[in-house]
Design a protein around this motif. Structure first.
Motif, short mmCIF file in Angstrom:
data_model
loop_
_atom_site.label_atom_id
_atom_site.label_comp_id
_atom_site.label_asym_id
_atom_site.label_seq_id
_atom_site.Cartn_x
_atom_site.Cartn_y
_atom_site.Cartn_z
N LEU A 77 -27.77 30.58 -18.99
CA LEU A 77 -27.99 31.36 -20.20
C LEU A 77 -27.77 30.49 -21.44
O LEU A 77 -28.54 30.55 -22.40
N PHE B 222 -29.25 43.31 -16.91
CA PHE B 222 -29.71 41.97 -16.60
C PHE B 222 -31.19 42.00 -16.25
O PHE B 222 -31.60 42.63 -15.27
N PRO C 280 -35.69 35.68 -16.44
CA PRO C 280 -34.23 35.67 -16.53
C PRO C 280 -33.67 34.33 -16.97
O PRO C 280 -32.57 34.26 -17.53
N SER D 32 -26.15 37.45 -18.41
CA SER D 32 -26.77 36.84 -17.25
C SER D 32 -25.78 36.74 -16.10
O SER D 32 -24.56 36.83 -16.30
#
Length: 489
Positions: free
Chosen positions: A381, A405, A345, A375
């Motif tokens: 991000l 996400f 992520p 995000s």
């Protein structure tokens, strides 16, 4: 009176500025003398210079390096001595060839030996692994296993919220405690900041032992706020364990349709000897929060082989001599020969990992990375995007996950090794947070993780270098500026 105050202020101001300048100079010297990476040193110096006053507070709260001081003294624990002994024995077995298992008999890439040396991560065999790739599957399995508990339940989460799913878990824990099951819960004090004191009072009244990890309370804030327990571990009766990216909150199950859509994550359920490794990590953290050392053999029951999966559970954090998880990932990258697929992520790798990724791609390895297009953290991000151009120029394929996400923290390489756990591909997970990750040496598991990655890839858009370069200049400026603070995020 206003005139007097003005004169006093004008006379005092130069001394205040001089005092502040001296304090900043002292802090800068201290940062330099810590011999951190130049990138991190420069980042902190920039924060101090660009954010007067606020930058100084940021450093006091977030910047101090306590790795050498060992916030958690693991070495004094008998359980840790046991792990060191087992790890040393397995290193000898690797040397003489008596340590057997899929993909590790000869340890051709040195990953197994590395993790034995840098973190005493014991090799376990006879394990079964079940992938839980969505919130529905994860919580269904977790609730079922909690309800089946007979002796003890140990849970450790970064985020535990008292929402719908949180209350459901809480009620099951209370019910099991009434049945005589030992229930222990650790939550991170910052990650679970929404929990009220009444939550802990209710749990303790029900016979549940519940603690916050590294509570943030003045005047102790300065030494604790920067080192968070990001682990997500559950151990039930010593027979089943959970590890991965899911916390306890509704958004992990239902997503957030307004902001980013579904929540795509990966967790695994483990049966077999690796559960005892998860238990060792939990009980080490339990010793810190409760000052109670649990060494009874009933917490480490012998497990009959339930499958043939070989696993090393790796823990790292400020209590570690080495950034074990980062070193393991680095070794996988430099050892890859065919392909390397990563889902994360937050993509803010250390310089060594970044260089290894580019080197692998330039060497002909099929390197692919998926990060979310949307995000839950805007600045991270932006920072992640700042690395994309150099990845593409080296031949790395980069994808933006479109469906929601992407919070999974996974890696798979060469149909031989897979990893899944709590650690993101960023500075904080590698160097500051308490993390736990499973390194799995099994072809079947690698195939399954590879197929999951390819499914996510089909639900993503590829980033093309010409189009990425031809973007508004203001976007590039924001990303570059965000990157200056990547070691601090």
């Amino acid at each position: 009176m206003d005139l007097v105050n003005g004169i006093f202020s004008s006379q005092l101001l130069p001394y205040v500025l001089l005092g502040y300048a001296i304090s900043i100079l002292v802090v800068v010297i201290l940062i330099v003398l810590e011999n951190r990476s130049p990138l991190k040193t420069i980042s902190w110096v920039l924060v101090l210079l660009l954010l007067p006053g606020l930058g100084f507070l940021f450093y006091i709260f977030f910047g101090q390096n306590f790795r050498k001081e060992k916030i958690i003294a693991r070495k004094g624990m008998r359980n840790h001595h046991r792990l060191n002994y087992l790890a040393h024995s397995q290193i000898i077995q690797l040397t003489d060839g008596s340590l057997k298992g899929n993909n590790i008999a000869s340890d051709p890439t040195g990953i197994v030996r590395l993790l034995l040396n840098n973190s005493s991560s014991v090799v376990t065999s006879g394990n079964e692994v079940t992938f839980l790739n969505n919130g529905k599957a994860k919580f269904k399995a977790l609730l079922r296993e909690l309800e089946n508990a007979k002796r003890f339940i140990h849970l450790e989460y970064y985020i535990f919220e008292e929402d719908k799913i949180g209350k459901q878990v809480k009620e099951i824990l209370k019910e099991k405690a009434r049945e005589g099951v030992e229930v222990r819960l650790i939550v991170d004090d910052v990650g679970s900041w929404k929990l009220k004191r009444s939550f802990f009072d209710e749990m303790r009244s029900a016979g549940i032992q519940a603690y916050s990890f590294l509570q943030v309370r003045f005047p102790l804030l300065t030494s604790k706020v920067n080192y968070r327990n990001h682990r997500k571990i559950v151990v039930i009766d010593g027979r089943v364990g959970f590890i991965g990216g899911y916390n306890i909150a509704d958004r992990y199950k239902d997503g957030n349709p307004k902001n980013y859509g579904i929540w795509r994550d990966t967790h695994i359920m483990i049966r077999g000897n690796a559960v005892n490794s998860l238990q060792s990590i939990f009980l080490t953290d339990w010793y810190f929060v409760s000052q109670t050392e649990l060494t009874d053999a009933r917490y480490f029951p012998a497990a009959e082989p339930v499958s043939d999966k070989v696993i090393q559970i790796v823990a790292s954090g400020p209590d570690s001599d080495w950034p074990a998880i980062m070193m393991g990932i680095f070794q996988i990258i430099v050892s890859a020969r065919d392909y390397l697929y990563i889902a994360t992520p937050y993509f803010m790798p250390s310089e060594s990992v970044l260089f290894a990724l580019k080197t692998a791609a330039l060497s002909g390895v099929d390197v692919r990375i998926i990060i979310p297009k949307k995000s839950d953290a805007f600045i991270t991000l932006l920072c992640s995007k700042s690395y994309i151009k150099e990845m593409l120029e080296a031949g790395v394929q980069v994808y933006f996950y479109q469906k929601g996400f992407l919070h999974a923290k996974t890696l798979v390489a060469d149909d031989k090794i897979s990893i899944v756990g709590s650690a993101n591909m960023d500075f904080r997970s590698f160097e500051q947070n308490f993390e736990a990750t499973a390194f799995i040496y099994d072809k079947t598991v690698a195939h399954e993780m590879k197929e999951t990655f390819l499914k996510d890839q089909r639900e993503s858009e590829i980033v093309l270098l010409p189009e990425w370069i031809d973007r508004p200049y203001v976007e590039k400026v924001k990303e570059s500026f965000a990157r200056l603070f990547s070691p601090l995020l």
